[in-house]
Design a protein around this motif. Structure first.
Motif, mmCIF file in Angstrom:
data_model
loop_
_atom_site.group_PDB
_atom_site.id
_atom_site.type_symbol
_atom_site.label_atom_id
_atom_site.label_comp_id
_atom_site.label_asym_id
_atom_site.label_seq_id
_atom_site.Cartn_x
_atom_site.Cartn_y
_atom_site.Cartn_z
ATOM 1 N N ALA A 62 0.840 -0.997 0.037
ATOM 2 C CA ALA A 62 -0.089 0.125 -0.059
ATOM 3 C C ALA A 62 0.677 1.228 0.046
ATOM 4 O O ALA A 62 0.529 2.076 -0.782
ATOM 5 C CB ALA A 62 -0.966 -0.086 1.244
ATOM 6 N N LEU A 63 2.034 1.155 0.653
ATOM 7 C CA LEU A 63 2.768 2.305 0.772
ATOM 8 C C LEU A 63 3.418 2.752 -0.757
ATOM 9 O O LEU A 63 3.451 3.686 -1.327
ATOM 10 C CB LEU A 63 3.985 2.085 1.791
ATOM 11 N N CYS A 64 4.056 1.505 -1.245
ATOM 12 C CA CYS A 64 4.400 1.698 -2.579
ATOM 13 C C CYS A 64 3.278 2.138 -3.588
ATOM 14 O O CYS A 64 3.677 3.043 -4.297
ATOM 15 C CB CYS A 64 4.855 0.206 -3.036
ATOM 16 N N ALA A 65 2.264 1.532 -3.545
ATOM 17 C CA ALA A 65 1.290 2.253 -4.349
ATOM 18 C C ALA A 65 1.084 3.860 -3.958
ATOM 19 O O ALA A 65 0.763 4.656 -5.120
ATOM 20 C CB ALA A 65 -0.392 1.272 -4.224
ATOM 21 N N LEU A 66 0.888 4.265 -2.832
ATOM 22 C CA LEU A 66 0.894 5.587 -2.480
ATOM 23 C C LEU A 66 2.061 6.618 -3.221
ATOM 24 O O LEU A 66 1.834 7.642 -3.582
ATOM 25 C CB LEU A 66 0.670 5.790 -1.130
ATOM 26 N N ILE A 67 3.356 6.064 -2.910
ATOM 27 C CA ILE A 67 4.347 6.479 -3.498
ATOM 28 C C ILE A 67 4.194 6.778 -4.945
ATOM 29 O O ILE A 67 4.634 7.859 -5.374
ATOM 30 C CB ILE A 67 5.597 5.893 -2.970
ATOM 31 N N VAL A 68 3.461 6.046 -5.481
ATOM 32 C CA VAL A 68 3.270 6.111 -7.027
ATOM 33 C C VAL A 68 2.270 7.052 -7.538
ATOM 34 O O VAL A 68 2.165 7.830 -8.348
ATOM 35 C CB VAL A 68 3.287 4.988 -7.756
ATOM 36 N N LEU A 69 1.161 6.946 -6.648
ATOM 37 C CA LEU A 69 -0.052 7.456 -7.163
ATOM 38 C C LEU A 69 -0.216 8.818 -6.708
ATOM 39 O O LEU A 69 -0.685 9.763 -7.311
ATOM 40 C CB LEU A 69 -1.351 6.766 -6.487
ATOM 41 N N ILE A 70 0.292 9.191 -5.579
ATOM 42 C CA ILE A 70 0.255 10.686 -4.939
ATOM 43 C C ILE A 70 0.905 11.922 -5.901
ATOM 44 O O ILE A 70 0.057 12.811 -6.561
ATOM 45 C CB ILE A 70 0.821 10.801 -3.740
ATOM 46 N N PRO A 71 2.154 11.499 -6.633
ATOM 47 C CA PRO A 71 2.555 12.465 -7.622
ATOM 48 C C PRO A 71 1.827 12.585 -8.759
ATOM 49 O O PRO A 71 1.576 13.596 -9.434
ATOM 50 C CB PRO A 71 3.835 12.038 -7.643
ATOM 51 N N LEU A 72 1.155 11.475 -9.250
ATOM 52 C CA LEU A 72 0.548 11.143 -10.593
ATOM 53 C C LEU A 72 -0.801 11.795 -10.381
ATOM 54 O O LEU A 72 -1.447 12.599 -11.366
ATOM 55 C CB LEU A 72 0.347 9.658 -11.126
ATOM 56 N N LEU A 73 -1.297 11.935 -9.324
ATOM 57 C CA LEU A 73 -2.767 12.551 -9.006
ATOM 58 C C LEU A 73 -2.701 14.102 -8.535
ATOM 59 O O LEU A 73 -3.753 14.751 -8.975
ATOM 60 C CB LEU A 73 -3.456 11.855 -7.935
ATOM 61 N N THR A 74 -1.546 14.452 -7.939
ATOM 62 C CA THR A 74 -1.459 15.779 -7.562
ATOM 63 C C THR A 74 -0.738 16.923 -8.543
ATOM 64 O O THR A 74 -0.991 17.675 -8.684
ATOM 65 C CB THR A 74 -0.702 15.940 -6.282
ATOM 66 N N ILE A 75 0.158 16.287 -9.419
ATOM 67 C CA ILE A 75 0.803 16.916 -10.167
ATOM 68 C C ILE A 75 0.081 17.064 -11.658
ATOM 69 O O ILE A 75 0.383 15.945 -12.408
ATOM 70 C CB ILE A 75 2.298 16.620 -10.452
ATOM 71 N N HIS A 76 -0.581 18.289 -11.946
ATOM 72 C CA HIS A 76 -1.164 17.982 -13.426
ATOM 73 C C HIS A 76 -0.782 18.785 -14.473
ATOM 74 O O HIS A 76 0.370 19.888 -14.317
ATOM 75 C CB HIS A 76 -2.734 18.863 -13.199
ATOM 76 N N ASP A 77 -0.714 18.258 -15.540
ATOM 77 C CA ASP A 77 -0.175 18.982 -16.787
ATOM 78 C C ASP A 77 1.344 19.050 -16.712
ATOM 79 O O ASP A 77 2.011 19.957 -16.815
ATOM 80 C CB ASP A 77 -0.752 20.346 -16.893
ATOM 81 N N SER A 78 1.877 17.955 -16.271
ATOM 82 C CA SER A 78 3.357 17.885 -16.138
ATOM 83 C C SER A 78 3.906 16.749 -16.970
ATOM 84 O O SER A 78 3.208 15.812 -17.504
ATOM 85 C CB SER A 78 3.886 17.547 -14.611
ATOM 86 N N GLU A 79 5.176 16.958 -17.618
ATOM 87 C CA GLU A 79 5.862 16.037 -18.579
ATOM 88 C C GLU A 79 6.796 15.288 -17.497
ATOM 89 O O GLU A 79 7.822 16.136 -17.284
ATOM 90 C CB GLU A 79 6.378 16.728 -19.525
ATOM 91 N N PHE A 80 6.931 14.150 -17.441
ATOM 92 C CA PHE A 80 8.016 13.438 -16.761
ATOM 93 C C PHE A 80 8.949 12.798 -17.729
ATOM 94 O O PHE A 80 8.833 11.896 -18.792
ATOM 95 C CB PHE A 80 7.393 11.845 -16.228
ATOM 96 N N GLY A 81 10.152 13.530 -17.849
ATOM 97 C CA GLY A 81 11.325 13.510 -18.887
ATOM 98 C C GLY A 81 12.251 12.493 -18.296
ATOM 99 O O GLY A 81 12.087 12.519 -16.956
ATOM 100 N N GLY A 82 12.982 11.935 -18.948
ATOM 101 C CA GLY A 82 14.220 11.023 -18.578
ATOM 102 C C GLY A 82 15.329 11.806 -18.329
ATOM 103 O O GLY A 82 15.192 12.954 -18.609
ATOM 104 N N ALA A 83 16.477 11.052 -17.957
ATOM 105 C CA ALA A 83 17.653 11.785 -17.742
ATOM 106 C C ALA A 83 18.400 12.036 -19.306
ATOM 107 O O ALA A 83 19.125 12.921 -19.310
ATOM 108 C CB ALA A 83 18.752 10.593 -17.120
ATOM 109 N N ASP A 84 17.881 11.234 -20.364
ATOM 110 C CA ASP A 84 18.499 11.697 -21.705
ATOM 111 C C ASP A 84 17.978 12.846 -22.014
ATOM 112 O O ASP A 84 18.898 13.840 -22.462
ATOM 113 C CB ASP A 84 18.034 10.735 -22.717
ATOM 114 N N GLY A 85 16.583 13.432 -21.618
ATOM 115 C CA GLY A 85 16.042 14.937 -22.021
ATOM 116 C C GLY A 85 16.603 15.973 -21.537
ATOM 117 O O GLY A 85 17.362 17.063 -21.878
ATOM 118 N N ALA A 86 17.142 15.643 -20.119
ATOM 119 C CA ALA A 86 17.813 16.468 -19.278
ATOM 120 C C ALA A 86 19.170 16.729 -19.685
ATOM 121 O O ALA A 86 19.839 18.021 -19.709
ATOM 122 C CB ALA A 86 17.796 16.154 -17.862
ATOM 123 N N ALA A 87 20.045 15.769 -20.037
ATOM 124 C CA ALA A 87 21.506 15.905 -20.640
ATOM 125 C C ALA A 87 21.593 16.661 -21.773
ATOM 126 O O ALA A 87 22.227 17.406 -22.073
ATOM 127 C CB ALA A 87 22.138 14.480 -20.515
#
Length: 100
Positions: free
Chosen positions: A14-39
């Motif tokens: 349940a804790l793992c599920a919360l760690i995944v779901l909370i950012p996905l549900l609270t941060i709207h209109d965001s793009e989750f980029g990877g390390a390649d894009g940042a580099a």
């Protein structure tokens, strides 16, 4: 497996599920980029005239395909690691039983 262990496992899941779901549900209109894009952004800021010396052999048709390939790679890695842990755990148990 004891009842206490089962409860701890479910609480950790349940804790793992919360760690995944909370950012996905609270941060709207965001793009989750990877390390390649940042580099790539950092290199472009440091040297705007930089041209890559290698190109991708195969360019995936979309972001979904790239995500799918990444997920398959992660699943295959988890499978290999899980098999390894299971193999070594079973080998340890059988050797211990034979010695007794």
């Amino acid at each position: 497996m004891t009842k206490k262990q089962v409860v701890v496992i479910f609480l950790l899941l349940a804790l793992c599920a919360l760690i995944v779901l909370i950012p996905l549900l609270t941060i709207h209109d965001s793009e989750f980029g990877g390390a390649d894009g940042a580099a790539e952004e950092l290199v472009t800021q440091l040297d705007p005239d930089y041209e890559p010396w290698a190109e991708s052999i195969i360019e995936p048709p979309g972001g979904e395909t790239e995500s799918l390939l990444f997920c398959l790679q992660a699943a295959l890695g988890a499978l290999v690691i899980g098999y390894g842990f299971g193999f070594f755990t079973a080998r340890y148990r059988y050797r211990r039983e034979e010695a007794a």
